[in-house]
Design a protein around this motif. Structure first.
Motif, PDB file in Angstrom:
ATOM      1  N   GLU A  20       0.874  -1.180   0.000  1.00 44.15           N
ATOM      2  CA  GLU A  20       0.000   0.000   0.000  1.00 44.15           C
ATOM      3  C   GLU A  20       0.901   1.218   0.000  1.00 44.15           C
ATOM      4  N   LYS A  23      -1.393   7.524   0.176  1.00 44.64           N
ATOM      5  CA  LYS A  23      -2.845   7.676   0.106  1.00 44.64           C
ATOM      6  C   LYS A  23      -3.212   8.452  -1.161  1.00 44.64           C
ATOM      7  N   TRP A  28     -11.759  12.768   0.132  1.00 44.47           N
ATOM      8  CA  TRP A  28     -13.029  12.096  -0.124  1.00 44.47           C
ATOM      9  C   TRP A  28     -14.103  13.096  -0.573  1.00 44.47           C
TER      10      TRP A  28
ATOM     11  N   LYS B   9     -16.182   4.546   2.750  1.00 38.21           N
ATOM     12  CA  LYS B   9     -15.402   3.676   3.635  1.00 38.21           C
ATOM     13  C   LYS B   9     -14.280   2.990   2.837  1.00 38.21           C
ATOM     14  N   LYS B  12     -11.511   5.485   1.956  1.00 39.73           N
ATOM     15  CA  LYS B  12     -10.648   5.853   3.080  1.00 39.73           C
ATOM     16  C   LYS B  12      -9.778   4.683   3.546  1.00 39.73           C
ATOM     17  N   ASN B  13     -10.343   3.478   3.519  1.00 41.56           N
ATOM     18  CA  ASN B  13      -9.590   2.321   4.034  1.00 41.56           C
ATOM     19  C   ASN B  13      -8.703   1.674   2.967  1.00 41.56           C
ATOM     20  N   ASP B  14      -9.245   1.550   1.761  1.00 48.29           N
ATOM     21  CA  ASP B  14      -8.533   0.789   0.721  1.00 48.29           C
ATOM     22  C   ASP B  14      -8.026   1.674  -0.412  1.00 48.29           C
ATOM     23  N   LYS B  55     -17.128  -9.851   3.390  1.00 49.40           N
ATOM     24  CA  LYS B  55     -15.966  -8.992   3.626  1.00 49.40           C
ATOM     25  C   LYS B  55     -14.949  -9.120   2.471  1.00 49.40           C
ATOM     26  N   LYS B  59     -13.770  -4.504  -2.072  1.00 50.40           N
ATOM     27  CA  LYS B  59     -12.388  -4.173  -2.456  1.00 50.40           C
ATOM     28  C   LYS B  59     -11.995  -4.937  -3.727  1.00 50.40           C
TER      29      LYS B  59
END
Lengths: 405, 171
Positions: A20, A23, A28, B9, B12-14, B55, B59
């Motif tokens: 990863e 960002k 957003w 979500k 922001k997470n993935d 889950k 993604k």
């Protein structure tokens, strides 16, 4: 595929999959605004296409319906009207004037014959008063042609001297002509015959109106194509050092301006062929740099159509067309985010479409028309970015005037 | 019913992992950012087609969309053309000896960058074959190339990558 992988590839996959990096640059909130804007754009496009389909369907269906109605109703209507308004109905329409003429004085018959002949040919603009036609007929009775001739017999002195043999003969012969033409008696010869569509040649001037795309961010990535940095082959890091994100480039397309001339030939079968010359100008602005690109295309549309319905003033038709267009002029700012291309290298822009239209004769030879048109613009290699490369399906309203010969 | 909070979500997470997917296909950072944004816009416009299978399914779905978005970009910009013909000398098996250990020692960011540094035609086939686990038949359909061409490109990509890894270790 899996069995071909060596061990190092499996390890590589595991490690790269779990990687990863930084960002995303956009927050957003920016992302959400972009998504909602795209959603609105998609919905708007759906509405446009739906409206276009509805317009085309309504025009085509309306034209077919009116055409069928006209074809089915005309004979019945004409006879019904004749029965109601013209009480003189001879059993043999063609024989009646001849019989009558045989009994009227020679001089009157000549006059009547002259009127009858004129009515059968060009339809001279003589307006017949309704009472002058219907009253003598009513006296004569519906099925007695001789009855009407009795009243016209020479030498018979009646109190209605004014309803002379000449009048009767004229009214009867005119009535026969009325029935032959399938019209009511009042205005049987009131209007001059207009030029029929079959065999008619038209020249038109027209303009097209469509919608622009005010905020087209989807194209942003295209702008980067010529600027993809090439990684030196001996650089073991590849593109390890990514540049920091910069402001996103957006393309704004103004509604294309289109105008031209058209030539149309209506065949007697109802089919018509149309061609012409059409110029279309595109204007694209890029933000935030403010760079601009203007292109002018000239196209030659070639189309075939069919007249679904027509009367003296209104016509409804549907058609399809194909148009190759060539870029004939263009300019762009020096900071426009694509490499300048020689105008001669810009490929032809091919498009095809369907339309349904209606025209209205406003005065003698001149008619105005409106044609909702749904077009598809084919993609070409190396074509510059325009609104049509982003929106291949495009709905326009084509309006103009025609001069009919 | 579209649920924008689910995408919020995921973003922001993935977001970083999805951006990494884009970077694997397009080496330019700005273009990768653009692909991510275009991918999310596409996902939002087609969100009603997403089937939640538990889950990780969102993604995985988004990863596929990112890959497709990048493929469309590469195709539109004609970056999938074969860079050069492979020679007979090149068409020999990469010696895996020691490579596994080298890869094991390297950090994932460096490996990711080395993959992104491959020529676009090789990189695309490597991504589809190794990371997305498509067959050569599927890849040939997606890219409009023959199966043998797909296999050749994959072989060449592995060879180039192995060379890059060895070169990196030697410095």
């Amino acid at each position: 595929m899996k069995k071909d992988n060596t061990q190092w590839i499996d390890i590589l996959k595991e490690k790269v999959d779990s990687y990863e990096g930084e960002k995303p640059a956009a927050s957003w909130e920016d992302m959400r605004d972009r998504m909602l804007a795209a959603d609105r754009r998609v919905n708007m496009r759906k509405w446009w296409v739906t409206a276009a389909a509805a317009c085309l369907t309504a025009l085509v269906a309306g034209g077919i319906f009116l055409n069928q109605k006209q074809n089915a109703a005309l004979p019945e209507e004409s006879f019904a009207d004749a029965d109601e308004k013209i009480e003189v109905v001879t059993s043999n329409q063609t024989a009646a004037p001849a019989e009558l003429l045989a009994e009227v004085p020679e001089e009157n018959a000549q006059i009547a014959g002259a009127h009858s002949g004129a009515a059968k040919t060009a339809g001279s603009p003589v307006e017949m008063p309704s009472d002058a036609v219907s009253e003598p007929s009513a006296q004569a009775g519906p099925s007695d042609a001789a009855g009407s001739s009795d009243s016209a017999e020479p030498g018979q002195e009646t109190d209605s001297e004014e309803t002379s043999a000449e009048d009767n003969a004229e009214s009867v012969t005119n009535d026969a002509a009325v029935k032959q033409q399938g019209k009511t008696s009042q205005f049987a010869f009131a209007e001059p015959q207009k030029k029929q569509r079959g065999g008619r040649f038209s020249i038109g001037v027209n303009g097209q109106f469509g919608n622009g795309d005010a905020n087209n961010s989807k194209l942003a990535s295209y702008s980067q194509a010529p600027h993809v940095p090439s990684v030196p082959k001996d650089n073991p890091y590849g593109s390890l050092t990514f540049a920091m994100a910069v402001a996103r480039t957006e393309y704004h397309h103004a509604a294309p301006i289109s105008f031209g001339v058209s030539f149309r030939y209506d065949m007697p079968s109802g089919i018509y062929a149309e061609s012409g010359l059409r110029f279309t100008q595109f204007l694209t602005t890029v933000t935030p740099s403010g760079a601009k690109q203007a292109l002018l295309y000239a196209g030659v549309p070639v189309g075939l159509g069919y007249n679904l319905f027509s009367n003296d003033n209104i016509g409804v038709y549907a058609s399809g067309y194909y148009m190759p267009a060539k870029c004939i002029a263009g300019r762009e700012s020096t900071n426009y985010p694509t490499n300048s291309t020689n105008r001669n290298d810009i490929p032809l822009q091919h498009s095809a479409g369907i339309s349904a239209g209606a025209d209205y004769t406003v005065w003698n030879m001149i008619s105005i028309y409106a044609e909702p048109t749904l077009s598809y613009y084919f993609k070409s290699e190396n074509a510059p970015v325009t609104i049509f490369t982003e929106n291949p399906f495009y709905f326009t309203l084509n309006v103009g005037a025609r001069f009919n010969f | 019913m579209k649920d924008i909070s689910a995408l919020e979500k995921a973003y922001k997470n993935d977001g970083a992992a999805l951006l990494a997917v884009c970077r694997r296909y397009v080496c330019d950072e700005q273009t990768a950012q653009d692909m991510l944004q275009d991918g999310f816009v596409t996902a939002w416009c087609n969100f009603d087609k997403f089937e939640d299978r538990g889950k990780g399914s969102l993604k995985a779905w988004l990863s596929r969309i990112m890959a497709n978005t990048c493929l469309m970009y590469l195709r539109k910009n004609d970056l999938l053309k074969e860079s050069r013909e492979i020679t007979e000398a090149e068409y020999r098996l990469v010696d895996p000896g020691g490579l596994a250990e080298m890869v094991q020692k390297m950090d994932s960011g460096t490996l990711h960058s080395l993959v992104a540094g491959l020529p676009p035609d090789e990189r695309t086939v490597l991504n589809l074959a190794v990371f997305e686990e498509f067959t050569h038949k599927e890849i040939s359909r997606m890219l409009g190339i023959s199966e043998s061409n797909s296999a050749t490109r994959l072989h060449r990509a592995k060879k180039h990558l192995a060379e890059k890894i060895e070169q990196y270790e030697k410095r």
